[in-house]
Design an enzyme around this catalytic site. Structure first.
Site, PDB file in Angstrom:
ATOM      1  N   THR A 117       0.821  -1.207   0.000  1.00 48.17           N
ATOM      2  CA  THR A 117       0.000   0.000   0.000  1.00 48.17           C
ATOM      3  C   THR A 117       0.854   1.256   0.000  1.00 48.17           C
ATOM      4  OG1 THR A 117      -1.456   1.323   1.414  1.00 48.17           O
ATOM      5  CG2 THR A 117      -0.086  -0.275   2.525  1.00 48.17           C
ATOM      6  N   TYR A 141      -1.623   0.179  10.212  1.00 44.77           N
ATOM      7  CA  TYR A 141      -1.926  -0.499   8.945  1.00 44.77           C
ATOM      8  C   TYR A 141      -0.719  -0.418   8.002  1.00 44.77           C
ATOM      9  CZ  TYR A 141      -3.615  -1.120   4.214  1.00 44.77           C
ATOM     10  OH  TYR A 141      -3.735  -1.525   2.922  1.00 44.77           O
TER      11      TYR A 141
END
Ligand code: UDP
Length: 324
Positions: A117, A141
């Site tokens: 990501t 995250y």
């Protein structure tokens, strides 16, 4: 006919990758615990319902299937939840990835594509962001993905027979052109989905998080990529590894962005609903702009996106949203 093992193939991005691989004639097998995925989203191949924490099942499944390549999608993806419950993210996104790697090592399997990501960059200094930019995640995250990238890098350095590609996704949106599959979360937080659910009447208004950013209209800029183009990048990355390409990291985006206001304008146009919008304060941890330099992916794998068009992205998401 190559065999591809896909963790998280019942999820939003995973199910689009299963579809694109199936359309290209690959034999696919999905491994998914269905915690957020849906059985009916898997358009090609079989499903093994299992958890990555169940190493025995993982080992048996991989020993039987003997994949030529693997794509590891299965993960948790909500930034706010990761801040509130970091251990859940380190367990599933990092420790479970380690389980997978240990089994790959035991069985001498290679050619892994990893879902990473843009959150690994944190607040990038330079836009568009290149892959060499420092990794400085600002939430658990992003950190959980960055740690797994490190596992992969160290493991591939130690094992000359193991190669991987980490794909760093920017803002993924849109749905299948025939609205067979799309995003289906209980608590959607992403801008395009929130805007469309507001147009549908599920929310009273759409909040704009921050209007004082150093951008032309004061709202944040993101690089929105259609999920089918992202799925195609996985196929291109697999082919790159099958042709002997060395381990690599690629950004996945179009290389230009849209502001929150621009997205709202397109969502109102596509839905023909003049839904209410409320300007509010900034959301924690939002960088002002995040745009990919994806020239490395294009140059190295020959990736050629087909849907670089915000209206198409929003329209396919809307057709899907109406069916839900
Ligand atoms: N955003 C917003 N209202 C919403 C959801 C998102 O203004 O209801 C903004 C958010 O602050 C960010 C951009 O839209 O600037 C994209 O956010 P999203 O959650 O879609 O993706 P992210 O970039 O956080 O991964």
């Amino acid at each position: 006919m190559k065999r591809i093992f896909i963790t998280g193939g019942a999820g939003y991005i995973g199910s689009h990758a299963v579809k694109v691989l199936g359309e290209h004639g690959y034999e696919v097998l999905t491994y998914d615990n269905l915690s957020t995925g849906h059985r009916e989203s898997i358009l090609y191949g079989d499903l093994v319902e299992g958890d990555l924490g169940d190493k025995d099942l993982l080992r048996r499944t991989l020993r039987d299937f003997r994949p030529d390549g693997l794509i590891h999608f299965a993960a948790h993806i909500e930034v706010a939840e990761s801040v509130a419950n970091p251990l859940k993210y380190y367990r599933n996104n990092s420790a479970n990835a380690l389980n997978l790697l240990e089994v790959l090592a035991e069985l001498n399997l290679s050619n892994l594509i990893f879902s990473s990501t843009a959150a690994v960059y944190g607040i990038a200094d330079e836009i568009p962001v290149k892959e060499e930019a420092p990794l400085a995640p600002i939430n658990p995250y992003g950190a959980s993905k960055s740690i797994t990238e490190r596992f992969l890098s160290d493991f591939s350095s130690a094992r000359s027979d193991f190669d991987y590609v980490a794909l760093r996704y920017f803002n993924v949106a849109g749905a299948d052109s025939q609205a067979r599959i799309g995003q289906k979360y209980n608590n959607a937080t992403h801008l395009i989905t929130r805007a469309l659910k507001t147009a549908k009447g599920e929310y009273e208004k759409l909040q704009v998080f921050g209007t004082d950013y150093p951008t032309p209209d004061g709202t944040c800029i993101r690089d929105y990529i259609h999920v089918d183009d992202l799925a195609a990048a996985h196929v291109d990355a697999l082919c790159y590894l099958f042709e002997g390409g060395p381990s690599a990291v690629f950004n996945c985006g179009y290389g230009h962005g849209y502001s929150v206001r621009e997205v709202i304008d397109v969502a109102r146009k596509v839905t023909c609903v003049d839904f209410s919008v409320e300007d509010t304060g900034r959301r924690d941890g939002d960088p002002p702009a995040l745009v990919a330099d994806s020239s490395k992916l294009r140059r190295t794998t020959g990736w050629r996106p087909q849907h670089d068009n915000l209206e198409y992205i929003v329209r396919t998401a809307w057709e899907w949203e109406k069916k839900l």
